[in-house]
Design an enzyme around this catalytic site. Structure first.
Site, PDB file in Angstrom:
ATOM      1  N   SER A  33       1.675   2.304   2.612  1.00  0.00           N
ATOM      2  CA  SER A  33       0.756   1.228   2.485  1.00  0.00           C
ATOM      3  C   SER A  33       0.531   0.296   3.477  1.00  0.00           C
ATOM      4  CB  SER A  33       1.255   0.586   1.139  1.00  0.00           C
ATOM      5  OG  SER A  33       0.220  -0.429   0.613  1.00  0.00           O
ATOM      6  N   ASP A  76      -6.069   7.193  -4.455  1.00  0.00           N
ATOM      7  CA  ASP A  76      -5.437   5.854  -4.431  1.00  0.00           C
ATOM      8  C   ASP A  76      -6.165   4.656  -4.557  1.00  0.00           C
ATOM      9  OD1 ASP A  76      -4.022   3.753  -2.956  1.00  0.00           O
ATOM     10  OD2 ASP A  76      -2.882   5.382  -1.916  1.00  0.00           O
ATOM     11  N   HIS A 132      -0.854   5.546  -5.723  1.00  0.00           N
ATOM     12  CA  HIS A 132      -0.611   4.794  -4.553  1.00  0.00           C
ATOM     13  C   HIS A 132       0.301   5.508  -3.759  1.00  0.00           C
ATOM     14  CE1 HIS A 132      -1.329   1.861  -1.411  1.00  0.00           C
ATOM     15  NE2 HIS A 132      -0.083   1.087  -1.706  1.00  0.00           N
TER      16      HIS A 132
END
Length: 513
Positions: free
Chosen positions: A226, A452, A482
């Site tokens: 991320s 995602d 995610h």
């Protein structure tokens, strides 16, 4: 402003319903010569602080390996490297096969604002194969957890802040929202003004290069997830000749402005919601929150509209407001594993019980089971505002609302108004977007997930292009949630493990499904 963040939360819903593992050690504020020569003192990890998420000290890994913690001294101001220092908290589990050890593998799990000292033990078993040849290492970035944490408001104030009406419908509500943001941001400056100028991603990247040296590694081997992909890209830009084997998973688009990033998230969460609705209504048994995908979304939209004027009972004395419910729904979309909680939460809320959606919202905002807050959202605001040059106004938001609403009828308003988060911030932002060009870097494996919600798939291609020719190796995972590695997809796992453990590069544009 409370809104979805590109953070891979540790067990997002094991949740506010259970306590996540965490840990940390104390910091230091003394200047001390050549910091690259410092020796770390590794000790058993204590119980985590409230800012790290609370709970108990991390349990040993299944094979008995213990988690150890240490404090690294780093300059508070990297422009004054011999001046005042701060403590950066580290955690590690040593490699299980010492004779084949490659070095340290440094993790950043996202945010910005997530505690690596919390996340790494929570996910430690997932990286057992990587631990055969690497010491697994993570850290609380500056401003986070026990690394000089940013503090903005007390717990009572934060309860009110995260329940406020964050999608105003008239001038009076707009003014209230602006005043709340201003009060929050002034609180950050009053309580943490010393560190606010020094929490940018470039500062954290320089900390990582100091870690590399202190850990005794010639190259930085890295696993960024991320926001950790943005941090990794900035590191590769600053220190291309020091990049070892690196993986970026759930990739932030480095070419976007904050506005473009928020709009991309609106589309990502809308797609995840649509996929959830299709999944729920396609099952053999009846979907309890709608008869068709369209019906599911229409019922959610009506439910949120009704909450605007009539909140539901939540947890304790707190009410489930429209904002809290929206953040709770967003939180459940981070992983397909949590769709069942969304279904149960919505079903209960339609019957007047908002507790599950409130628990999901608490997880998004870092509220601990004892009513205290981690500093994940405060640090998130501080780091984003240090990085991002843009400062948006009410007029900017109103001009963009039609586009946001078209992109996501459910999340558009929520994310558009979230752009006000850096209003009246005490520190000027650094740039329009990060520079991740990394000519001369070793190859970096870049993984995009087609489903995602928080870091949309297109960001992986943009990261590969921005890193420069011959650096980024693109891999696509056709899945939900995610991130890709912790989906446990064998194709993804084999590609990542093969590269990190054996230096075997997958073919560019490999597709896993």
């Amino acid at each position: 402003m409370p809104k979805p963040r590109p953070v891979r939360l540790a067990l997002p819903l094991a949740l506010a319903l259970t306590t996540a593992l965490a840990t940390g050690c104390s910091g230091s504020d003394d200047g001390d010569g050549d910091l690259s020569a410092q020796k770390l003192t590794w000790k058993d990890c204590p119980a985590p602080s409230a800012a790290q998420g609370g709970g108990e000290a991390p349990s040993p890994l299944p094979a008995g390996a213990k988690w150890q913690c240490a404090t690294m001294k780093a300059p508070l101001d990297w422009d004054d490297p011999e001046g005042e220092t701060i403590g950066i908290e580290l955690i590690r589990a040593e490699a299980s096969e010492k004779k084949n050890r490659i070095g340290s593998l440094l993790f950043n799990f996202g945010g910005p604002g997530g505690s690596g000292i919390t996340a790494l033990p929570a996910f430690g078993e997932d990286y057992a194969k990587l631990r055969t040849r690497y010491d697994l290492v993570s850290f609380d970035p500056r401003g986070v957890g026990r690394s000089k944490p940013v503090t903005c408001e007390d717990d009572v104030q934060l309860d009110a802040y995260y329940q406020q009406d964050a999608t105003p419908d008239d001038a009076a509500e707009e003014q209230t929202l602006l005043e709340n943001v201003k009060s929050f941001n002034e609180g950050c400056d009053e309580r943490s003004g010393e560190v606010l100028p020094h929490v940018a991603t470039t500062d954290a990247a320089r900390d990582m290069d100091l870690m590399r040296q202190v850990l005794g590694d010639d190259k930085l081997h890295y696993f960024g997830i991320s926001y950790g992909t943005e941090l990794g890209g900035v590191y590769a830009h600053l220190f291309p000749d020091k990049v070892g084997r690196a993986v970026f998973d759930a990739v932030v688009d480095p070419t976007q402005s904050p506005e473009q990033g928020s709009l991309g998230q609106a589309g990502g969460f809308q797609l995840a919601l649509e996929n959830y609705a299709k999944d729920c209504t396609s099952k053999v048994e009846d979907c309890p929150v709608g008869d068709t995908p369209e019906d599911v979304q229409e019922r959610i939209a009506k439910f949120l509209k009704d909450l605007d004027g009539k909140p539901l009972p939540g947890l304790g004395q707190r009410k489930l407001t429209q904002t809290a419910a929206t953040s709770g729904i967003a939180q459940s979309l981070y992983s397909k594993d949590f769709w069942e909680y969304l279904t149960e939460g919505l079903e209960n809320a339609y019957d007047g019980d908002g507790r599950i959606l409130m628990a999901l919202s608490d997880s998004m905002n870092g509220r601990n089971l004892d009513g205290t807050y981690s500093n994940i959202q405060s640090a998130n605001v501080a780091i984003n505002c240090a990085d991002d040059k843009a400062r948006y106004t009410v007029e900017d938001v109103k001009a963009k609302l039609p586009e946001f609403r078209k992109t996501s009828p459910l999340f558009g308003d929520y994310l558009a108004w979230g752009m006000l988060g850096c209003s009246d911030w005490a520190v000027e932002g650094a740039a329009d977007h990060p520079d991740v060009s990394a000519k001369g870097s070793a190859p970096i494996l870049v993984i995009g997930n087609t489903g995602d919600p928080a870091t949309p798939y297109e960001g992986a291609r943009k990261m590969v292009e921005s890193l420069g020719e011959g650096v980024g190796i693109e891999l696509t995972y056709k899945g939900e949630g995610h991130g890709a590695y912790d989906s446990k997809n064998k194709c993804v796992r084999d590609a990542v493990d093969g590269y990190l453990l054996d230096g075997k590069e997958p073919k560019p544009r490999t597709v896993c499904s």
